[in-house]
Design a protein around this motif. Sequence first.
Motif, PDB file in Angstrom:
ATOM      1  N   THR A 129       0.840  -1.200   0.000  1.00 55.74           N
ATOM      2  CA  THR A 129       0.000   0.000   0.000  1.00 55.74           C
ATOM      3  C   THR A 129       0.870   1.243   0.000  1.00 55.74           C
ATOM      4  O   THR A 129       2.087   1.168   0.241  1.00 55.74           O
ATOM      5  N   LEU A 131       1.169   3.392   2.232  1.00 56.49           N
ATOM      6  CA  LEU A 131       1.779   3.552   3.544  1.00 56.49           C
ATOM      7  C   LEU A 131       3.122   2.841   3.625  1.00 56.49           C
ATOM      8  O   LEU A 131       4.055   3.325   4.279  1.00 56.49           O
ATOM      9  N   VAL A 132       3.229   1.696   2.964  1.00 56.31           N
ATOM     10  CA  VAL A 132       4.495   0.959   2.962  1.00 56.31           C
ATOM     11  C   VAL A 132       5.595   1.789   2.308  1.00 56.31           C
ATOM     12  O   VAL A 132       6.729   1.848   2.799  1.00 56.31           O
ATOM     13  N   ASN A 135       6.541   4.622   4.746  1.00 53.94           N
ATOM     14  CA  ASN A 135       7.372   4.121   5.838  1.00 53.94           C
ATOM     15  C   ASN A 135       8.785   3.802   5.363  1.00 53.94           C
ATOM     16  O   ASN A 135       9.767   4.042   6.079  1.00 53.94           O
ATOM     17  N   GLN A 179       3.601   1.966  11.292  1.00 53.18           N
ATOM     18  CA  GLN A 179       3.420   0.518  11.342  1.00 53.18           C
ATOM     19  C   GLN A 179       2.244   0.151  12.239  1.00 53.18           C
ATOM     20  O   GLN A 179       1.501  -0.786  11.949  1.00 53.18           O
ATOM     21  N   TYR A 181      -0.425   1.971  12.639  1.00 47.72           N
ATOM     22  CA  TYR A 181      -1.625   2.261  11.840  1.00 47.72           C
ATOM     23  C   TYR A 181      -1.845   1.179  10.791  1.00 47.72           C
ATOM     24  O   TYR A 181      -2.994   0.785  10.531  1.00 47.72           O
ATOM     25  N   GLU A 182      -0.773   0.684  10.199  1.00 43.09           N
ATOM     26  CA  GLU A 182      -0.899  -0.405   9.223  1.00 43.09           C
ATOM     27  C   GLU A 182      -1.500  -1.643   9.881  1.00 43.09           C
ATOM     28  O   GLU A 182      -2.391  -2.292   9.318  1.00 43.09           O
ATOM     29  N   TYR A 183      -1.037  -1.978  11.078  1.00 38.57           N
ATOM     30  CA  TYR A 183      -1.595  -3.120  11.801  1.00 38.57           C
ATOM     31  C   TYR A 183      -3.084  -2.918  12.084  1.00 38.57           C
ATOM     32  O   TYR A 183      -3.881  -3.851  11.982  1.00 38.57           O
ATOM     33  N   GLU A 185      -5.241  -1.132  10.360  1.00 40.74           N
ATOM     34  CA  GLU A 185      -5.981  -1.306   9.110  1.00 40.74           C
ATOM     35  C   GLU A 185      -6.121  -2.781   8.758  1.00 40.74           C
ATOM     36  O   GLU A 185      -7.203  -3.234   8.359  1.00 40.74           O
ATOM     37  N   LEU A 186      -5.045  -3.532   8.894  1.00 38.88           N
ATOM     38  CA  LEU A 186      -5.076  -4.944   8.512  1.00 38.88           C
ATOM     39  C   LEU A 186      -5.915  -5.778   9.483  1.00 38.88           C
ATOM     40  O   LEU A 186      -6.717  -6.623   9.058  1.00 38.88           O
ATOM     41  N   THR A 207       7.393  -8.774  10.403  1.00 40.90           N
ATOM     42  CA  THR A 207       7.255  -7.332  10.635  1.00 40.90           C
ATOM     43  C   THR A 207       7.256  -7.011  12.127  1.00 40.90           C
ATOM     44  O   THR A 207       7.744  -5.946  12.540  1.00 40.90           O
ATOM     45  N   TYR A 263       6.390  -7.949   1.186  1.00 42.97           N
ATOM     46  CA  TYR A 263       5.335  -7.104   0.638  1.00 42.97           C
ATOM     47  C   TYR A 263       5.205  -7.274  -0.877  1.00 42.97           C
ATOM     48  O   TYR A 263       4.108  -7.527  -1.405  1.00 42.97           O
TER      49      TYR A 263
END
Length: 268
Positions: A129, A131-132, A135, A179, A181-183, A185-186, A207, A263
């Motif tokens: 995404t 975001l990746v 980051n 990271q 926030y990514e968690y 979302e997932l 991760t 990823y």
Amino acid sequence: MSGWLDSAGGHAEEGEGHEHRSRWPLIAAVGAGLLYLGAGFFFVGLDLVPVVIPAGLAVVGALGLLAGLFGWAYEAFVGPAAGHGGHADRYRTTMILFLASDVSTFSAGFIYYAFVRAGAWETSHELLTPLVFVNTALLVASSFTIHYGHHALEAGDRRKFIGLLGATLALGVVFLVGQGYEYYELLVVEGFSLTSGVLGSAFYGLTGLHGLHVALGVVLIAIAFGRSLRGEYGPGHDTAIRTTSLYWHFVDAVWLFLVLVLYVGASV
């Protein structure tokens, strides 16, 4: 580890000929061993031992590991003897050896991913995404800021050094927030969890391990930043900055490899 975290903040001459022996590395090592032993029993040995045994080993091991790490950090950065030691070359060598051993830890996770990727790949998920990419840019930028900050310190430019070290700290913190926030979302929005097949276990295992290393690096940089504000580093007295910089570059390199393998690889 107390060696490679030693700051040598202007007192190197006081430590020549004196060997400092710390108990914290042994405590951390025993704690890590018990933690891994408990985890191993939990995953493969529950038919041999009651569940209370691996749970107890894991808890005691985790507490021992944390106590050892915090003891190291206090002894090398915060305590009364912090910075009173020479042997800078030995500390750098010790850091390199530590990172070499850490390669084995990450390699085990990547080998696991390679095996499951080559076998029954029963699940997929969109992990790559924007975001990746953000980051990744943050972490790459942080490698440049700590590198040039160290150069500024060696050149005697204290203000530039402090500014770049503070920028490195901020970039590391923002990466961890990203990271997290990514968690969110997932896990919450998309329902992709640790139990979502082999991809889920590989993703959160790798991760999460990397995030733990970043968090430790942020703590070390934060302590070094606080000491730099007190003027405890200078040209020739930069062992903590040199060794922490090596650690941070290693963490960044692992992240780049992780992005390519996990990823991007999960999307192919």
